[in-house]
Design a protein around this motif. Structure first.
Motif, PDB file in Angstrom:
ATOM      1  N   GLY A 197       0.761  -1.362   0.145  1.00  0.00           N
ATOM      2  CA  GLY A 197      -0.096  -0.040  -0.014  1.00  0.00           C
ATOM      3  C   GLY A 197       0.853   1.305  -0.064  1.00  0.00           C
ATOM      4  O   GLY A 197       1.885   1.201   0.351  1.00  0.00           O
ATOM      5  N   GLU A 198       0.306   2.265  -0.643  1.00  0.00           N
ATOM      6  CA  GLU A 198       0.929   3.662  -0.644  1.00  0.00           C
ATOM      7  C   GLU A 198       1.342   4.053   0.559  1.00  0.00           C
ATOM      8  O   GLU A 198       2.374   4.888   0.790  1.00  0.00           O
ATOM      9  N   GLY A 199       0.576   3.875   1.596  1.00  0.00           N
ATOM     10  CA  GLY A 199       0.795   4.635   2.873  1.00  0.00           C
ATOM     11  C   GLY A 199       2.042   4.059   3.683  1.00  0.00           C
ATOM     12  O   GLY A 199       2.632   4.692   4.371  1.00  0.00           O
ATOM     13  N   LYS A 200       2.574   3.029   2.979  1.00  0.00           N
ATOM     14  CA  LYS A 200       3.961   2.508   3.516  1.00  0.00           C
ATOM     15  C   LYS A 200       5.118   2.694   2.829  1.00  0.00           C
ATOM     16  O   LYS A 200       6.248   2.519   3.115  1.00  0.00           O
ATOM     17  N   VAL A 204       9.005   2.437   3.505  1.00  0.00           N
ATOM     18  CA  VAL A 204       9.906   1.224   2.702  1.00  0.00           C
ATOM     19  C   VAL A 204      10.957   1.849   2.063  1.00  0.00           C
ATOM     20  O   VAL A 204      12.084   1.439   2.145  1.00  0.00           O
ATOM     21  N   HIS A 205      10.898   3.274   1.645  1.00  0.00           N
ATOM     22  CA  HIS A 205      12.123   4.074   1.326  1.00  0.00           C
ATOM     23  C   HIS A 205      13.166   4.268   2.290  1.00  0.00           C
ATOM     24  O   HIS A 205      14.336   4.009   2.046  1.00  0.00           O
ATOM     25  N   ALA A 234       2.744  -0.383  -5.072  1.00  0.00           N
ATOM     26  CA  ALA A 234       2.270   0.912  -4.291  1.00  0.00           C
ATOM     27  C   ALA A 234       3.247   1.028  -3.228  1.00  0.00           C
ATOM     28  O   ALA A 234       3.760   2.279  -3.018  1.00  0.00           O
ATOM     29  N   ALA A 235       3.753   0.137  -2.405  1.00  0.00           N
ATOM     30  CA  ALA A 235       4.741   0.543  -1.403  1.00  0.00           C
ATOM     31  C   ALA A 235       6.077   0.665  -1.974  1.00  0.00           C
ATOM     32  O   ALA A 235       6.936   1.143  -1.278  1.00  0.00           O
ATOM     33  N   ALA A 236       6.450   0.368  -3.039  1.00  0.00           N
ATOM     34  CA  ALA A 236       7.702   0.339  -3.847  1.00  0.00           C
ATOM     35  C   ALA A 236       7.930   1.849  -4.376  1.00  0.00           C
ATOM     36  O   ALA A 236       8.603   2.169  -5.050  1.00  0.00           O
ATOM     37  N   ARG A 237       6.597   2.713  -4.379  1.00  0.00           N
ATOM     38  CA  ARG A 237       6.618   3.837  -4.978  1.00  0.00           C
ATOM     39  C   ARG A 237       7.575   5.001  -4.964  1.00  0.00           C
ATOM     40  O   ARG A 237       8.233   5.394  -5.809  1.00  0.00           O
ATOM     41  N   ASP A 238       8.413   4.913  -3.737  1.00  0.00           N
ATOM     42  CA  ASP A 238       9.333   6.001  -3.439  1.00  0.00           C
ATOM     43  C   ASP A 238      10.707   5.351  -3.609  1.00  0.00           C
ATOM     44  O   ASP A 238      11.617   6.029  -3.420  1.00  0.00           O
TER      45      ASP A 238
END
Length: 258
Positions: A197-200, A204-205, A234-238
C-alpha cells in the motif's frame, strides 16, 4: 538486503508464504507477527496446509510482542490474535506457540525470560515482520536502540492511532507493550519484511535506501546478513532503485529463486 517488488498485495502474500513454507518443511522455529499485513500470508499458508499437505507439526513459533495489561483471553491480545488468524488452523501444537507475558508485574524480568526462551529453543530461523508508517518494527518506535532486548515500550501516538481500528476507540488501545527489541529481532537467521500500500511507501524508502538510524528502526535490516523485503508496486513507489531491484530479482540464478 534483498528487495522483491510484486504487482499486488496478493502477490506479496503468495511470495512470502512460499518462503515460510520452505522453513516449515524443515521444522524450523518461526517468528510470527500480527497486524493486518501478514494476514493474507497466513491465509495462503493455511490453504497450503489444507490443500497441499504442508505441515507445521515440527515447528515452534515465537511472537514479536504483546500488550501490557491485556489478559490472554482478550480478543485483541496477540496471544489470541495469532491463534485466531493462523495457528488454530494448522497442525502446530498450541504449546509450541510462545508469546511475551504482558501480565507479569516485572516487565524487565518478563523480557529477559522471553529472550532466554528464544535462545534455549535454538533461536528463530525466520522472523516475519511488518513495518509501521513511522518505520517501527515490532513495537520498536523511532528512537529505539538498535541493540535493544525484549522490553517494555510506550507506543507512539501514531501507532496508537493506527491500532485503534482493532478496538472500540483509541482510548481502549493499551499504551504499553512488551516487544522483542531490535537486537533480539536481529538474531533471527532470516528476516522477512512485508509492506503493501501507498501508505507504507515512505517507510519502505527509509528502511531500504535511507541511513541506518534509530529514527527508522526498520533500517536495521540493512545490517542483517540475510534480509528479504517484499513489497507491492504501491509500497515501492518511492524507491529510487526500483528498476535495479526488479532486474536483480529477474536475473537470479534459478537455485536462488524462492
Amino acid at each position: 538486503m534483498e528487495i522483491l517488488i510484486r504487482p499486488t498485495a496478493a502477490d506479496v502474500a503468495t511470495q512470502a508464504a512460499r518462503i515460510l513454507a520452505h522453513y516449515a518443511r524443515e521444522g524450523a522455529t518461526l517468528g510470527l507477527a500480527t497486524g493486518s499485513t501478514p494476514v493474507a500470508t497466513y491465509q495462503e499458508l493455511i490453504r497450503m496446509h489444507r490443500e497441499e499437505g504442508l505441515s507445521f507439526a515440527q515447528c515452534r513459533a515465537f511472537l514479536l510482542d504483546e500488550y501490557i495489561g491485556l489478559p490472554r483471553e482478550h480478543e485483541q491480545s496477540y496471544y489470541r490474535t495469532i491463534r485466531r488468524e493462523f495457528t488454530e488452523h494448522i497442525d502446530i501444537e498450541d504449546a509450541n506457540v510462545h508469546s511475551p507475558d504482558g501480565l507479569l508485574p516485572d516487565s524487565d524480568a518478563a523480557g529477559r525470560s522471553y529472550d532466554e526462551a528464544i535462545q534455549q529453543s535454538g533461536g528463530v530461523d525466520i522472523q516475519l515482520l511488518g513495518v509501521g508508517t513511522n518505520g517501527h518494527v515490532g513495537f520498536n518506535e523511532p528512537g529505539s536502540s538498535l541493540a535493544s532486548p525484549t522490553r517494555l515500550k510506550t507506543l507512539h501516538p501514531q501507532t496508537v492511532k493506527d491500532n485503534a481500528r482493532f478496538f472500540d476507540s483509541a482510548d481502549d488501545v493499551p499504551r504499553h507493550v512488551l516487544t522483542q527489541g531490535l537486537g533480539t529481532i536481529s538474531r533471527a537467521r532470516h528476516l522477512l519484511l512485508l509492506a503493501t500500500g501507498e501508505g507504507k511507501a515512505p517507510a519502505v524508502h527509509a528502511l531500504a535506501e535511507g541511513p541506518v538510524s534509530a529514527h527508522c528502526p526498520a533500517s536495521i535490516l540493512q545490517l542483517h546478513p540475510h534480509a528479504t523485503v517484499i513489497v507491492d508496486e504501491a509500497a515501492a513507489r518511492d524507491l529510487q532503485e526500483s528498476e535495479y531491484y526488479r532486474y536483480a530479482d529477474a536475473n537470479k540464478p534459478s537455485w536462488q529463486r524462492h
